[in-house]
Design a protein around this motif. Structure first.
Motif, PDB file in Angstrom:
ATOM      1  N   PHE A  75       0.802  -1.213   0.000  1.00  0.00           N
ATOM      2  CA  PHE A  75       0.000   0.000   0.000  1.00  0.00           C
ATOM      3  C   PHE A  75       0.845   1.278   0.000  1.00  0.00           C
ATOM      4  O   PHE A  75       0.446   2.281  -0.585  1.00  0.00           O
ATOM      5  CB  PHE A  75      -0.954   0.010   1.197  1.00  0.00           C
ATOM      6  N   MET A  76       1.998   1.268   0.656  1.00  0.00           N
ATOM      7  CA  MET A  76       2.781   2.496   0.784  1.00  0.00           C
ATOM      8  C   MET A  76       3.930   2.594  -0.215  1.00  0.00           C
ATOM      9  O   MET A  76       4.293   3.697  -0.645  1.00  0.00           O
ATOM     10  CB  MET A  76       3.314   2.616   2.209  1.00  0.00           C
ATOM     11  N   GLY A  77       4.516   1.443  -0.553  1.00  0.00           N
ATOM     12  CA  GLY A  77       5.683   1.455  -1.420  1.00  0.00           C
ATOM     13  C   GLY A  77       5.496   2.189  -2.734  1.00  0.00           C
ATOM     14  O   GLY A  77       6.322   3.056  -3.090  1.00  0.00           O
ATOM     15  N   PRO A  78       4.439   1.898  -3.508  1.00  0.00           N
ATOM     16  CA  PRO A  78       4.289   2.564  -4.807  1.00  0.00           C
ATOM     17  C   PRO A  78       4.194   4.079  -4.716  1.00  0.00           C
ATOM     18  O   PRO A  78       4.741   4.795  -5.567  1.00  0.00           O
ATOM     19  CB  PRO A  78       2.990   1.954  -5.353  1.00  0.00           C
ATOM     20  N   PHE A  79       3.505   4.604  -3.705  1.00  0.00           N
ATOM     21  CA  PHE A  79       3.360   6.055  -3.574  1.00  0.00           C
ATOM     22  C   PHE A  79       4.685   6.704  -3.182  1.00  0.00           C
ATOM     23  O   PHE A  79       5.031   7.778  -3.677  1.00  0.00           O
ATOM     24  CB  PHE A  79       2.267   6.376  -2.548  1.00  0.00           C
ATOM     25  N   LEU A  80       5.437   6.036  -2.306  1.00  0.00           N
ATOM     26  CA  LEU A  80       6.742   6.569  -1.932  1.00  0.00           C
ATOM     27  C   LEU A  80       7.703   6.491  -3.111  1.00  0.00           C
ATOM     28  O   LEU A  80       8.453   7.443  -3.369  1.00  0.00           O
ATOM     29  CB  LEU A  80       7.311   5.799  -0.736  1.00  0.00           C
ATOM     30  N   GLU A  81       7.682   5.388  -3.835  1.00  0.00           N
ATOM     31  CA  GLU A  81       8.584   5.248  -4.983  1.00  0.00           C
ATOM     32  C   GLU A  81       8.272   6.281  -6.062  1.00  0.00           C
ATOM     33  O   GLU A  81       9.183   6.808  -6.706  1.00  0.00           O
ATOM     34  CB  GLU A  81       8.482   3.836  -5.551  1.00  0.00           C
ATOM     35  N   ALA A  82       6.977   6.578  -6.266  1.00  0.00           N
ATOM     36  CA  ALA A  82       6.592   7.596  -7.242  1.00  0.00           C
ATOM     37  C   ALA A  82       7.116   8.970  -6.831  1.00  0.00           C
ATOM     38  O   ALA A  82       7.456   9.799  -7.686  1.00  0.00           O
ATOM     39  CB  ALA A  82       5.074   7.635  -7.400  1.00  0.00           C
ATOM     40  N   ARG A  83       7.199   9.198  -5.520  1.00  0.00           N
ATOM     41  CA  ARG A  83       7.646  10.508  -5.019  1.00  0.00           C
ATOM     42  C   ARG A  83       9.165  10.625  -5.002  1.00  0.00           C
ATOM     43  O   ARG A  83       9.716  11.693  -5.293  1.00  0.00           O
ATOM     44  CB  ARG A  83       7.083  10.723  -3.605  1.00  0.00           C
ATOM     45  N   THR A  84       9.865   9.563  -4.667  1.00  0.00           N
ATOM     46  CA  THR A  84      11.324   9.628  -4.501  1.00  0.00           C
ATOM     47  C   THR A  84      12.093   9.119  -5.713  1.00  0.00           C
ATOM     48  O   THR A  84      13.289   9.350  -5.811  1.00  0.00           O
ATOM     49  CB  THR A  84      11.768   8.793  -3.287  1.00  0.00           C
ATOM     50  N   GLY A  85      11.407   8.411  -6.599  1.00  0.00           N
ATOM     51  CA  GLY A  85      12.096   7.735  -7.684  1.00  0.00           C
ATOM     52  C   GLY A  85      12.549   6.356  -7.215  1.00  0.00           C
ATOM     53  O   GLY A  85      12.655   6.093  -6.013  1.00  0.00           O
ATOM     54  N   THR A  86      12.824   5.490  -8.178  1.00  0.00           N
ATOM     55  CA  THR A  86      13.176   4.111  -7.838  1.00  0.00           C
ATOM     56  C   THR A  86      14.462   4.030  -7.028  1.00  0.00           C
ATOM     57  O   THR A  86      14.531   3.301  -6.036  1.00  0.00           O
ATOM     58  CB  THR A  86      13.304   3.270  -9.124  1.00  0.00           C
ATOM     59  N   ILE A  87      15.487   4.780  -7.421  1.00  0.00           N
ATOM     60  CA  ILE A  87      16.766   4.741  -6.697  1.00  0.00           C
ATOM     61  C   ILE A  87      16.579   5.247  -5.274  1.00  0.00           C
ATOM     62  O   ILE A  87      17.074   4.646  -4.307  1.00  0.00           O
ATOM     63  CB  ILE A  87      17.846   5.554  -7.417  1.00  0.00           C
ATOM     64  N   GLY A  88      15.862   6.351  -5.124  1.00  0.00           N
ATOM     65  CA  GLY A  88      15.617   6.893  -3.790  1.00  0.00           C
ATOM     66  C   GLY A  88      14.862   5.914  -2.916  1.00  0.00           C
ATOM     67  O   GLY A  88      15.167   5.754  -1.722  1.00  0.00           O
ATOM     68  N   PHE A  89      13.890   5.238  -3.503  1.00  0.00           N
ATOM     69  CA  PHE A  89      13.119   4.252  -2.747  1.00  0.00           C
ATOM     70  C   PHE A  89      14.009   3.106  -2.283  1.00  0.00           C
ATOM     71  O   PHE A  89      13.926   2.666  -1.124  1.00  0.00           O
ATOM     72  CB  PHE A  89      11.982   3.713  -3.619  1.00  0.00           C
ATOM     73  N   ILE A  90      14.862   2.619  -3.165  1.00  0.00           N
ATOM     74  CA  ILE A  90      15.769   1.527  -2.805  1.00  0.00           C
ATOM     75  C   ILE A  90      16.700   1.954  -1.677  1.00  0.00           C
ATOM     76  O   ILE A  90      16.969   1.176  -0.741  1.00  0.00           O
ATOM     77  CB  ILE A  90      16.572   1.063  -4.038  1.00  0.00           C
ATOM     78  N   VAL A  91      17.185   3.187  -1.736  1.00  0.00           N
ATOM     79  CA  VAL A  91      18.064   3.704  -0.676  1.00  0.00           C
ATOM     80  C   VAL A  91      17.326   3.704   0.659  1.00  0.00           C
ATOM     81  O   VAL A  91      17.861   3.254   1.681  1.00  0.00           O
ATOM     82  CB  VAL A  91      18.572   5.117  -1.014  1.00  0.00           C
ATOM     83  N   ILE A  92      16.092   4.200   0.672  1.00  0.00           N
ATOM     84  CA  ILE A  92      15.316   4.239   1.917  1.00  0.00           C
ATOM     85  C   ILE A  92      15.076   2.830   2.441  1.00  0.00           C
ATOM     86  O   ILE A  92      15.242   2.561   3.648  1.00  0.00           O
ATOM     87  CB  ILE A  92      13.974   4.962   1.702  1.00  0.00           C
ATOM     88  N   TYR A  93      14.707   1.911   1.563  1.00  0.00           N
ATOM     89  CA  TYR A  93      14.388   0.542   1.985  1.00  0.00           C
ATOM     90  C   TYR A  93      15.591  -0.129   2.635  1.00  0.00           C
ATOM     91  O   TYR A  93      15.498  -0.653   3.755  1.00  0.00           O
ATOM     92  CB  TYR A  93      13.906  -0.270   0.784  1.00  0.00           C
ATOM     93  N   PHE A  94      16.723  -0.106   1.949  1.00  0.00           N
ATOM     94  CA  PHE A  94      17.863  -0.875   2.450  1.00  0.00           C
ATOM     95  C   PHE A  94      18.588  -0.178   3.600  1.00  0.00           C
ATOM     96  O   PHE A  94      19.109  -0.854   4.492  1.00  0.00           O
ATOM     97  CB  PHE A  94      18.822  -1.207   1.304  1.00  0.00           C
ATOM     98  N   THR A  95      18.623   1.151   3.610  1.00  0.00           N
ATOM     99  CA  THR A  95      19.226   1.810   4.772  1.00  0.00           C
ATOM    100  C   THR A  95      18.367   1.598   6.015  1.00  0.00           C
ATOM    101  O   THR A  95      18.892   1.435   7.118  1.00  0.00           O
ATOM    102  CB  THR A  95      19.426   3.323   4.530  1.00  0.00           C
TER     103      THR A  95
END
Length: 211
Positions: A75-95
């Motif tokens: 529910f949250m991942g797609p909206f965050l990824e759309a806002r931060t971009g795919t690279i930004g989302f990956i950075v947030i997830y793994f950090t």
């Protein structure tokens, strides 16, 4: 677009959902695989198996544990990824994943038998990061109680901090939740400083005007 169509426009979220589900299902009933991947304080300290701080985030204790984490990510991942971009989302997830493991490592350092698993640290970071961008988005807590996402994030962090310090033995990795949640906010504030400012302005705008 419905939620499923939005998901297909979020490649990192989709890939992480698939990876978590596939690896977790493979690990259900496979004690050897679980033993190789989970967070194991003794093996990390004695044999420097630091990779466990990441691999433990891709296995879960049971289907319900997996379902809850993946539901939040869905529910949250797609909206965050759309806002931060795919690279930004990956950075947030793994950090956030690593921060959750690191917080658990520090909190349970003197407990060599401490073991944990699950994507909760990463998902906590995704949740709080999304809350910074969309603080007034409505979610349903326990599928019944409507609550602004920003309020939920604050309550979640406060409860995780209390539960972590209280050493509650409920089988939940509150220390990982706390570390991941705080890292999610920190990354957003570092790379998207306008987001917390916008959140604050939205909050101020909701306050009653004084004449």
């Amino acid at each position: 677009m419905n939620e499923l169509e939005i998901l297909f426009h979020a490649p990192a979220t989709l890939a992480l959902l698939i990876a978590n589900v596939v690896i977790s299902i493979a690990a259900f009933g496979n004690a050897r695989l679980v033993d190789r991947l989970l967070f194991d304080m003794n093996r990390i300290r004695r044999f420097n198996e630091w990779y466990r701080m990441v691999t433990s985030g891709f296995i879960h204790g049971d289907p319900f544990h997996l379902f809850l984490n993946m539901l939040a990510l869905y529910f949250m991942g797609p909206f965050l990824e759309a806002r931060t971009g795919t690279i930004g989302f990956i950075v947030i997830y793994f950090t956030s994943l690593v921060a959750g493991s690191a917080w658990s490592f520090m909190e349970h350092f003197r407990q060599p038998n401490y073991r944990s698993l699950g994507a909760s640290g990463a998902v906590s970071g995704i949740t709080t990061a999304t809350a910074v961008f969309f603080p007034f988005a409505q979610i349903m807590v326990f599928f019944a109680l409507p609550m602004p996402l920003g309020v939920f994030a604050i309550c979640y962090i406060a409860f995780s901090a209390w539960a972590s310090r209280s050493n509650i033995r409920d089988g939940i990795g509150h220390s990982a939740h706390l570390g991941g949640a705080l890292m999610g906010i920190a990354i957003v504030c570092l790379f998207w400083p306008e987001a917390p400012q916008n959140a604050w302005e939205q909050f101020v705008a909701t306050l009653p005007t004084r004449f």
